[in-house]
Motif scaffolding. Sequence first.
Motif, short mmCIF file in Angstrom:
data_model
loop_
_atom_site.label_atom_id
_atom_site.label_comp_id
_atom_site.label_asym_id
_atom_site.label_seq_id
_atom_site.Cartn_x
_atom_site.Cartn_y
_atom_site.Cartn_z
N LEU A 19 -6.56 -1.69 -3.21
CA LEU A 19 -5.49 -2.69 -3.15
C LEU A 19 -6.06 -4.05 -2.81
N LYS B 230 0.83 -1.21 0.00
CA LYS B 230 0.00 0.00 0.00
C LYS B 230 0.87 1.26 0.00
N GLY C 65 -6.48 1.39 0.46
CA GLY C 65 -6.59 0.03 0.99
C GLY C 65 -7.69 -0.77 0.34
#
Length: 107
Positions: free
Chosen positions: A51, A41, A48
């Motif tokens: 990802l 990240k 987040g």
Amino acid sequence: MEDKSPICPKFEKAINILAHRWTGLIIYQLFSGPQRFSDIKSAVGISGRLLSERLKYLEKEGIIKREVFPETPVRIEYSLTEKGSSLKPLMDEIEIWSQKWLQSDDN
């Protein structure tokens, strides 16, 4: 009806996998070895949520693997599979091409 597309369906699928935003950078980041979510990240600069979505997608495609270590607290690492690692020569060539032909946004 017969498909008359001149592009091989496997080629098209490969391009579609790599075309997802951030996917190439995530794969590139994992070339340096297994990493935790927070490390990826910060290195890539992605949210987040996004990802997490990309990692799940790449795991489903067999490009990365997620390994859970039964420690306290639990440690989870992501790494490239053999399929994912085999993208290295392609990514190296894209990097060479980009250095030669593309200008950075800083210019």
